[in-house]
Design an enzyme around this catalytic site. Structure first.
Site, short mmCIF file in Angstrom:
data_model
loop_
_atom_site.label_atom_id
_atom_site.label_comp_id
_atom_site.label_asym_id
_atom_site.label_seq_id
_atom_site.Cartn_x
_atom_site.Cartn_y
_atom_site.Cartn_z
N SER A 1 45.24 61.98 51.59
CA SER A 1 45.29 62.77 52.83
C SER A 1 46.73 63.11 53.20
CB SER A 1 44.64 61.99 53.97
OG SER A 1 43.32 61.61 53.63
N ASN A 2 47.65 62.15 53.05
CA ASN A 2 49.04 62.38 53.42
C ASN A 2 49.78 63.26 52.43
OD1 ASN A 2 49.65 60.62 55.95
ND2 ASN A 2 48.41 59.33 54.63
N LYS B 1 39.56 52.00 49.18
CA LYS B 1 40.56 52.19 50.24
C LYS B 1 39.78 52.56 51.49
CE LYS B 1 44.12 55.07 52.21
NZ LYS B 1 44.70 56.41 52.29
N SER C 1 40.00 53.38 55.38
CA SER C 1 40.93 53.79 56.42
C SER C 1 40.30 53.77 57.81
CB SER C 1 41.47 55.21 56.13
OG SER C 1 42.16 55.23 54.91
N GLY D 1 43.54 50.86 54.60
CA GLY D 1 43.99 52.24 54.53
C GLY D 1 45.00 52.64 55.57
N VAL E 1 47.14 50.80 51.34
CA VAL E 1 47.63 52.16 51.09
C VAL E 1 47.96 52.73 52.45
CG1 VAL E 1 47.11 54.43 50.12
CG2 VAL E 1 46.14 52.37 49.06
#
Length: 333
Positions: free
Chosen positions: A83-84, A202, A204, A228, A245
C-alpha cells in the site's frame, strides 16, 4: 508479440509447477530459518515508498539511494509494491522493474517480499510468477475487494489456494481493511495456514485479539503472523507475532528494529517506553496524513520522499507543521 504473450502464460504456470515439485530453495539466503519455519520472517520490514520524479515517473536512482541508506539498519528484508508503495498507481512494467531494481541492490541475506495481489485469481497468479522471475523471495497477496460483497470465506480460500498452488515462491496473505474495506476472515486464515506454500499473514487491521488467536490457532502450522503497523507492534510481539511490516520503518527504521530487539530479549519496560513514542508518529504517517505524510517525514530523516502520484495530493503547509510537531513532541526531531 501477442502470440508469444499467450504462450508465455501457460509456460510460466508449467515452470511454477516444476518449481513447486522440487525441494524449496531459499534463493541463496545465508540467514538461517527459524525453528520449524521454512522461511524465517522474524524481524522488521519497511514497506518501501516508491520514489517519483517531479514529473511523476518512477525514480529508480532515488530508490537505490534510499536502499543504500537503509543498508546499515538491521531489517529482515524489504517489502515492495504494498500500500505504501503506491502499488495501484504503477503500470505492470513499473512493478516488475521496481522488483528488479530492489533485488539488485539488496544483500542476499535480506528477504524481498513483493506485492502481487490483483482482482482476479488468474491475474494474481501471472503477476506472482513474474515477481518470482524478477527476484522476489515471497509474494505478498492482498485480498481482492472490488466485488467485496461476493468475497466470502469460501471465495477467498479458493482464490488464495489457487494462487499458492501455482506460485513458485512462498505466499504471505495480506489483510488491510482500511484500504480494501475487507478483513480476511479469521476462519479463512486458519484454513489457508494449512497450505504448505502459505507461510504467514501481514495483518494491518490492528485487532490484537484477532492476531493473538491467529498465533494460537496456527501454532501447529508453518505459519507466521506479521503486524501490519508500528502502532501495535509491541502488543503483537507479546502475543507471539514474528515481525512487523511497518510504514514508519521508512522513517524510523533503527528505532523499530530496536523495539524488535527489546521484545525478543524480554526487556518489556524499555520496549513499552519506546513503543509509546512511536504511536503518534505512526498514526501521522498512516491514518492521519497517509503516504504524502510518510514521504514528507522521510525527507527530514535523510531519505528521498518526493511527490506522490496523482490523485494523491501533497500536504498543505499547516499539515506539514502538524506532522513535524508530532515527530518533535515525541523526541524524534
Amino acid at each position: 508479440v501477442v502470440l508469444s504473450n499467450r504462450l508465455a502464460s501457460p509456460l510460466r504456470l508449467t515452470l511454477a509447477a516444476l518449481c513447486r515439485a522440487a525441494p524449496r530453495q531459499h534463493r541463496g539466503l545465508s540467514t538461517p530459518s527459524g525453528p520449524g519455519h521454512s522461511l524465517n520472517l522474524g524481524g522488521i520490514f519497511p514497506p518501501l515508498a516508491t520514489p517519483f520524479s517531479p514529473t511523476q515517473e518512477v525514480d529508480y536512482a532515488q530508490l537505490e539511494g534510499n536502499l543504500r541508506r537503509y543498508a546499515s539498519i538491521p531489517f529482515r528484508g524489504m517489502v515492495v509494491l504494498g500500500s505504501n508503495g503506491e502499488y495501484p498507481y504503477l503500470a505492470p512494467r513499473e512493478r516488475l522493474e521496481v522488483v528488479n531494481c530492489v533485488r539488485r541492490a539488496l544483500p542476499r541475506d535480506r528477504l524481498l517480499l513483493a506485492g502481487s495481489g490483483c482482482e482476479s485469481t488468474q491475474a494474481t497468479i501471472e503477476l506472482t510468477v513474474s515477481m518470482a522471475e524478477a527476484g522476489a523471495d515471497v509474494a505478498l497477496v492482498v485480498t481482492p475487494c472490488y466485488y467485496r460483497g461476493a468475497m466470502t470465506s469460501a471465495a477467498l480460500i479458493q482464490h488464495y489456494t489457487q494462487v499458492a498452488d501455482a506460485s513458485p515462491i512462498p505466499v504471505v496473505l495480506y489483510s488491510v481493511p482500511a484500504n480494501t474495506g475487507l478483513d480476511l476472515p479469521l476462519e479463512a486464515v486458519l484454513t489457508l495456514a494449512q497450505h504448505p506454500n502459505i507461510i504467514g499473514i501481514k495483518d494491518s487491521g490492528g485487532d490484537v485479539t484477532r492476531m493473538g488467536l491467529m498465533v494460537h490457532k496456527t501454532r501447529q502450522e508453518d505459519f507466521q503472523v506479521l503486524a501490519g503497523s508500528a502502532g501495535f507492534l509491541l502488543a503483537s510481539y507479546a502475543l507471539g507475532a514474528s515481525g512487523g511490516v511497518c510504514a514508519l520503518a521508512n522513517v524510523l527504521g533503527a528505532p523499530l528494529c530496536q523495539l524488535d530487539h527489546l521484545c525478543r530479549g524480554g526487556h518489556w519496560q524499555e520496549a513499552r517506553d519506546l513503543q509509546h513514542r512511536l504511536i503518534e508518529p505512526n498514526m501521522a504517517v498512516t491514518r492521519r496524513f497517509g503516504i504524502p505524510g510518510l514521504k514528507k517525514a522521510m525527507e527530514w530523516f535523510g531519505y528521498y520522499g518526493g511527490p506522490c502520484r496523482a490523485p494523491l495530493a501533497p500536504l498543505s503547509p499547516p499539515q506539514v507543521e502538524e506532522l513535524r510537531g508530532t515527530f518533535s513532541t515525541n523526541g524524534w526531531l
